[in-house]
Every structure is written in C-alpha cells, then in structure tokens.
Design a protein around this motif. Structure first.
Motif, PDB file in Angstrom:
ATOM      1  N   PRO A  82       0.814  -1.179   0.011  1.00 45.53           N
ATOM      2  CA  PRO A  82      -0.043  -0.031   0.073  1.00 45.53           C
ATOM      3  C   PRO A  82       0.760   1.199  -0.017  1.00 45.53           C
ATOM      4  N   CYS A  83       2.063   1.438   0.705  1.00 42.33           N
ATOM      5  CA  CYS A  83       2.815   2.612   0.915  1.00 42.33           C
ATOM      6  C   CYS A  83       3.383   2.660  -0.800  1.00 42.33           C
ATOM      7  N   CYS A  84       3.601   1.719  -1.173  1.00 37.05           N
ATOM      8  CA  CYS A  84       4.386   1.965  -2.852  1.00 37.05           C
ATOM      9  C   CYS A  84       3.336   2.566  -3.568  1.00 37.05           C
ATOM     10  N   ARG A  85       2.063   1.886  -3.456  1.00 35.87           N
ATOM     11  CA  ARG A  85       0.751   2.192  -4.406  1.00 35.87           C
ATOM     12  C   ARG A  85       0.556   3.963  -4.201  1.00 35.87           C
ATOM     13  N   ASP A 131      12.149   3.619   1.636  1.00 34.42           N
ATOM     14  CA  ASP A 131      13.124   3.237   0.683  1.00 34.42           C
ATOM     15  C   ASP A 131      12.194   2.693  -0.623  1.00 34.42           C
ATOM     16  N   CYS A 132      11.602   1.356  -0.156  1.00 27.20           N
ATOM     17  CA  CYS A 132      10.711   0.822  -1.062  1.00 27.20           C
ATOM     18  C   CYS A 132       9.733   1.801  -2.020  1.00 27.20           C
ATOM     19  N   CYS A 133       9.245   2.882  -1.698  1.00 25.79           N
ATOM     20  CA  CYS A 133       8.622   3.718  -2.133  1.00 25.79           C
ATOM     21  C   CYS A 133       9.100   4.515  -3.308  1.00 25.79           C
ATOM     22  N   PHE A 134      10.456   4.877  -3.208  1.00 31.71           N
ATOM     23  CA  PHE A 134      11.023   5.777  -3.993  1.00 31.71           C
ATOM     24  C   PHE A 134      10.973   5.332  -5.723  1.00 31.71           C
TER      25      PHE A 134
HETATM   26 ZN   LIG Z   1       6.536   1.425  -0.218  1.00 30.74          ZN
END
Ligand SMILES: [Zn+2]
Length: 303
Positions: A19-22, A112-115
C-alpha cells in the motif's frame, strides 16, 4: 511502438502490492499531472491506458469520481469536477488548499521501497525516453520551477546526476549518460526495457568499434599507397635521366621490386625478398632512391 511507449507499457504491467508504494506511485503521477491545486486537478495524455491508471489512482486511492473526456483527434483529459473531490485529493497527499507554489511532500515517499514507485508515477506522468538506437536521452517535463527543483534534488540524492534546462517555458530534468538511464529504468522496475537498452547499446558500441578499426586500416593503406606513388615517380625520373644503370646493384634490385609491386607494403616487400633485406633496409633504399631523384631535379635547375 516507440521505445518510450514500450517502457510505459512495461511499467503499467507491474503489480504494486504494498500500500505504501501504491500511494507513492499515485502521488508521483498526480502531482506531476497537468494541474494539481484546489481549483483544478487534471491530467492529459494521448494513451488510454495511462489515462485509465491516473483515473484509477484518483478513484481508488483518493475515493473520488474522476471524469474522462475523450474527443476524436484530441488528447484524453481526466479531471475532477467537484471541489470536494479536489479537496480530498489534496488532503490525501498532505497538501493544503491554498498553496502558492507546488512542492513535493516527502511524507508521501516515506520508505526506501516507495522511491521507485514514486519515480514510476512521475515517469508515467511526464517522462519520455529516446530509443537508444538514436541517442541516449531520458527526460521529465515539469511545468513549475520549484517542483522541478524538488525532483532534481531527489534524483541527485539517488546519485542519478540529473541535468536541468528550460525549454518552451517548461523545466526539463534530463539524463544523457547511458548508464544512468539504465539505472532509472531498472529503478522504476522496467527490467526488460533496461536489458533491451543495454543490448542495443552494446551492439552500437561494437559497430562503432568495427567502423573505427576499418577507418584506421583504410587510412593506413592510403598512407602506404601514397608513399609508393612517390617512390615510383622517383624511380621513373631516374630511368628517364638514364641514371638507372649507374645505381649500385642493391638499389636497382629494390627499385625493380617496387616497380613490380606498386601496392605492396614494406612488410610485403620484405617477404618478397625472402627476408634477405629487412623492412627498414628496404625503406632506407627507397628513401635513398627518392633523394637521388630529387638531386637530379636540382642538377637540372642548376643547369
Ligand atoms: Zn513502499
């Protein structure tokens, strides 16, 4: 399909599970859309799939009701008509109703995954990449200076070494270094496109290398043919002046060898003597012959 479209197609096929990346991807796409303010939230594109993903971000992430306008021969526009919907979107991404300048709110790119997800959203919104067959160029077209500055900073922090230029009133963040472009493609998750990019680049490098080699060898052949032409002219001059018989025997032999083999290099002439005379020995004799011919010319002038 252009290389850029292929990259976008690949990006659209990525399943974003966290969800954070979306959220970060939606933010990247929405904030770099055509407009993002309390008076207008809109997006323009000529690709239906990209209009659809923008609309789905607005409806699913922000629980609003976007409208898609399609007209023959025109770009597709997606927009939020209701003021309450626009308010919802701004709130969702932590922007206030009356911001004067648009800046990136880093709270939306928390982990970091969201970048990479964020970058993917930005690219889908305002990015293009030229086919590596033509040149190495990837760019983001941003309408506002502060927003482009923020993107520039984020890219710099990731050591992607962006460059900035203003074109037709837009701020362009661009990349020319092929390795950085590969990095960006990989970072966004376009693995296949990145591999294809590398493959085309390697082919190109190989072709250039071969071409350089061929040019180099052609130039070398040209040089030895030119030298040979000068030597033959000299020998003919000596013959015309009836001085050939007066030459020492070794010089006569080398002169004949040259006349019989006008296109041979010095190495080939050495081979033709069965290596009884070295390459430098032959070169020395041919130089001597041209000097003798030059002397003949001088004598004539003196007369
Ligand atoms: Zn993320």
């Amino acid at each position: 399909m252009s290389f850029s479209s292929e990259v976008k197609k690949e990006l659209l096929s990525i399943d974003v599970l966290k969800p954070c990346c979306r959220h970060a991807e939606a933010y990247g796409m929405v904030i770099f859309g055509k407009t993002f303010s309390s008076s207008s939230v809109s997006f323009k594109t000529d690709k239906k799939e990209i209009a659809d993903i923008y609309a789905s971000f607005l409806s699913e992430e922000c629980e609003t009701e976007p409208e898609t306008l399609e007209r023959e021969g025109k770009k597709i526009t997606v927009l939020l008509k209701k003021a309450s919907d626009r308010r919802k979107v701004l709130e969702k991404f932590g922007h206030s109703q009356n911001e004067v300048t648009l800046r990136i709110n880093r709270a939306n790119i928390a982990d970091d995954c969201c970048f990479s997800a964020f970058l993917r959203g930005v690219f889908l919104s305002c990015g293009t990449v030229t086919s590596p067959e033509k040149s190495y160029h990837l760019e983001f077209v941003v309408p506002f200076l502060k927003l482009s500055n923020d993107l520039f900073s984020i890219m710099s922090e990731m050591e992607l070494e962006p460059k900035h230029v203003v074109r037709k009133g837009s701020h362009i963040i661009y990349f020319k270094d092929s390795e950085k472009i590969e990095d960006i493609l990989t970072l966004m998750g376009a693995m296949n496109s990145s591999l294809r990019f590398m493959g085309i680049k390697m082919n190109k490098d190989m072709r250039n290398h071969v071409n350089r080699r061929v040019n180099f060898e052609t130039a070398n052949i040209g040089r030895s043919v030119n030298a040979s032409a000068v030597q033959i002219e000299a020998i003919n001059k000596i013959i015309a002046a009836s001085k050939f018989d007066e030459l020492p025997e070794p010089l006569q032999r080398t002169a004949r060898l040259r006349l019989e083999n006008p296109e041979a290099s010095l190495n080939e002439l050495e081979r033709l003597t069965d290596h009884s005379v070295s390459r430098s020995g032959i070169n020395h004799r041919l130089t001597k012959l041209t000097e003798i011919a030059d002397g003949l010319f001088d004598d004539k002038e003196k007369n």
